[in-house]
Design a protein around this motif. Structure first.
Motif, PDB file in Angstrom:
ATOM      1  N   PHE A 130      20.955  46.198  28.680  1.00 20.78           N
ATOM      2  CA  PHE A 130      20.136  46.154  29.888  1.00 20.78           C
ATOM      3  C   PHE A 130      20.470  44.966  30.805  1.00 20.78           C
ATOM      4  N   PHE A 131      21.282  44.040  30.329  1.00 17.37           N
ATOM      5  CA  PHE A 131      21.545  42.812  31.067  1.00 17.37           C
ATOM      6  C   PHE A 131      22.834  42.901  31.885  1.00 17.37           C
ATOM      7  N   ASN A 132      22.857  42.188  33.011  1.00 17.25           N
ATOM      8  CA  ASN A 132      24.103  42.050  33.761  1.00 17.25           C
ATOM      9  C   ASN A 132      25.125  41.305  32.907  1.00 17.25           C
ATOM     10  N   GLY A 133      26.303  41.865  32.810  1.00 13.05           N
ATOM     11  CA  GLY A 133      27.326  41.233  31.981  1.00 13.05           C
ATOM     12  C   GLY A 133      27.878  39.963  32.596  1.00 13.05           C
ATOM     13  N   GLY A 190      21.051  38.840  39.470  1.00 12.46           N
ATOM     14  CA  GLY A 190      19.899  39.173  38.651  1.00 12.46           C
ATOM     15  C   GLY A 190      20.216  39.143  37.168  1.00 12.46           C
ATOM     16  N   LEU A 191      19.221  38.806  36.354  1.00 15.13           N
ATOM     17  CA  LEU A 191      19.436  38.778  34.906  1.00 15.13           C
ATOM     18  C   LEU A 191      19.640  40.179  34.355  1.00 15.13           C
ATOM     19  N   PHE A 192      18.847  41.126  34.864  1.00 11.31           N
ATOM     20  CA  PHE A 192      18.925  42.502  34.368  1.00 11.31           C
ATOM     21  C   PHE A 192      19.705  43.386  35.342  1.00 11.31           C
ATOM     22  N   LYS A 193      20.271  44.450  34.821  1.00 18.06           N
ATOM     23  CA  LYS A 193      20.923  45.438  35.670  1.00 18.06           C
ATOM     24  C   LYS A 193      19.880  46.090  36.574  1.00 18.06           C
ATOM     25  N   GLU A 194      20.342  46.600  37.695  1.00 17.11           N
ATOM     26  CA  GLU A 194      19.426  47.234  38.651  1.00 17.11           C
ATOM     27  C   GLU A 194      18.700  48.406  37.994  1.00 17.11           C
ATOM     28  N   GLY A 195      17.376  48.356  38.047  1.00 19.63           N
ATOM     29  CA  GLY A 195      16.566  49.414  37.472  1.00 19.63           C
ATOM     30  C   GLY A 195      16.355  49.307  35.968  1.00 19.63           C
ATOM     31  N   ALA A 196      16.993  48.320  35.329  1.00 15.54           N
ATOM     32  CA  ALA A 196      16.894  48.192  33.877  1.00 15.54           C
ATOM     33  C   ALA A 196      15.917  47.107  33.437  1.00 15.54           C
ATOM     34  N   GLY A 197      15.300  46.418  34.403  1.00 11.03           N
ATOM     35  CA  GLY A 197      14.380  45.352  34.058  1.00 11.03           C
ATOM     36  C   GLY A 197      13.810  44.702  35.305  1.00 11.03           C
ATOM     37  N   PRO A 198      12.916  43.731  35.156  1.00 15.63           N
ATOM     38  CA  PRO A 198      12.326  43.058  36.314  1.00 15.63           C
ATOM     39  C   PRO A 198      13.387  42.291  37.106  1.00 15.63           C
ATOM     40  N   GLU A 199      13.169  42.158  38.419  1.00 18.89           N
ATOM     41  CA  GLU A 199      14.116  41.444  39.278  1.00 18.89           C
ATOM     42  C   GLU A 199      13.806  39.947  39.221  1.00 18.89           C
TER      43      GLU A 199
END
Length: 255
Positions: free
Chosen positions: A206-209, A233-242
């Motif tokens: 779920f995280f941006n690599g 962003g820490l998380f991928k778009e749509g995969a977690g809070p911004e």
């Protein structure tokens, strides 16, 4: 006779001052020039933050209250840096390096689901205050990073005894992400398996690599105050809070 003696003494003193003052002034001017004659400085073995250790406070900008972040998040970074002073003015230099960066964010009575299910394709932060929960619970991320800095030091010959400032950026790739809970408790707060029981779940889908962050350091000698703000962003778009992670702490340089 006494008046003549005094006049002769004043004349001699004025003559001596007239002869020595220009010489002294010239010597001082030469010393001042030599102090800033950068071509004569030996910078090969100077210590200028070739190794950095950074630790301090971590948090997330833009995090909603529903995430129940608590306590003092923290980070630990370690980098090896190669410093390249400018030939025309070694007060300025560019440094590049490589190392590891980490972040630990703590949560209260929360369960973080890092794996997707048939009904959920994003990370879930569940409030578990009314059921079993861990007394201590955190989310940890670890990156391999490459920092770059534009540096300025007041005394280029001895940076370990000088004011300094550095601005830059670091790019990293995530190598690990996991949650860790310690001491599982019931809703009433009673320990179920003892205070040494831990549970660890690893998953980074779920995280941006890749992460990119701006950095700044200001300090004296080996110690600097340090700050970083992640612009990805820490998380991928749509995969977690911004959310945007940021750090504030102490940087210790050596070698």
């Amino acid at each position: 006779m006494r008046i003549l003696t005094v006049l002769i003494s004043l004349f001699c003193a004025q003559t001596v001052l007239a002869q020595t003052t220009p010489v002294d002034s010239l010597a001082k001017a030469k010393q001042a020039k030599a102090k800033y004659d950068y071509n004569k400085l030996n910078l090969k073995n100077r210590a200028n933050d070739h190794f950095l250790i950074q630790f301090g406070y971590d948090s997330w900008a833009g995090a909603p209250d529903s995430l129940r972040i608590t306590g003092l998040g923290r980070h630990l970074n370690m980098y090896v840096m190669y410093d390249m002073p400018f030939k025309t003015n070694p007060q300025w230099s560019v440094a590049i390096g490589a190392g590891l960066g980490s972040s630990n964010i703590f949560f209260e009575k929360t369960d973080i689901r890092l794996t997707s299910t048939a009904t959920s394709k994003s990370v879930a932060f569940r409030n578990v205050a009314d059921t079993n929960h861990f007394k201590k619970y955190k989310l940890t991320n670890v990156w391999v990073e490459a920092p770059v800095e534009l540096r300025w030091v007041k005394n280029p010959a001895n940076p370990n005894k000088s004011f300094k400032i550095a601005i830059g950026a670091k790019v990293g790739t995530m190598i690990s992400a996991y949650t860790k809970g310690k001491n599982l408790q019931s809703s009433a707060g009673n320990s179920i398996y003892g205070n040494k029981y831990t549970q660890k779940t690893k998953e980074r889908s779920f995280f941006n690599g890749t992460r990119l962050a701006g950095t700044i350091r200001v300090g004296y000698g080996a110690f600097s105050l340090y700050g970083a703000y992640q612009v990805t962003g820490l998380f991928k778009e749509g995969a977690g809070p911004e959310v945007m992670p940021y750090s504030i702490g102490l940087s210790i340089g050596g070698l």
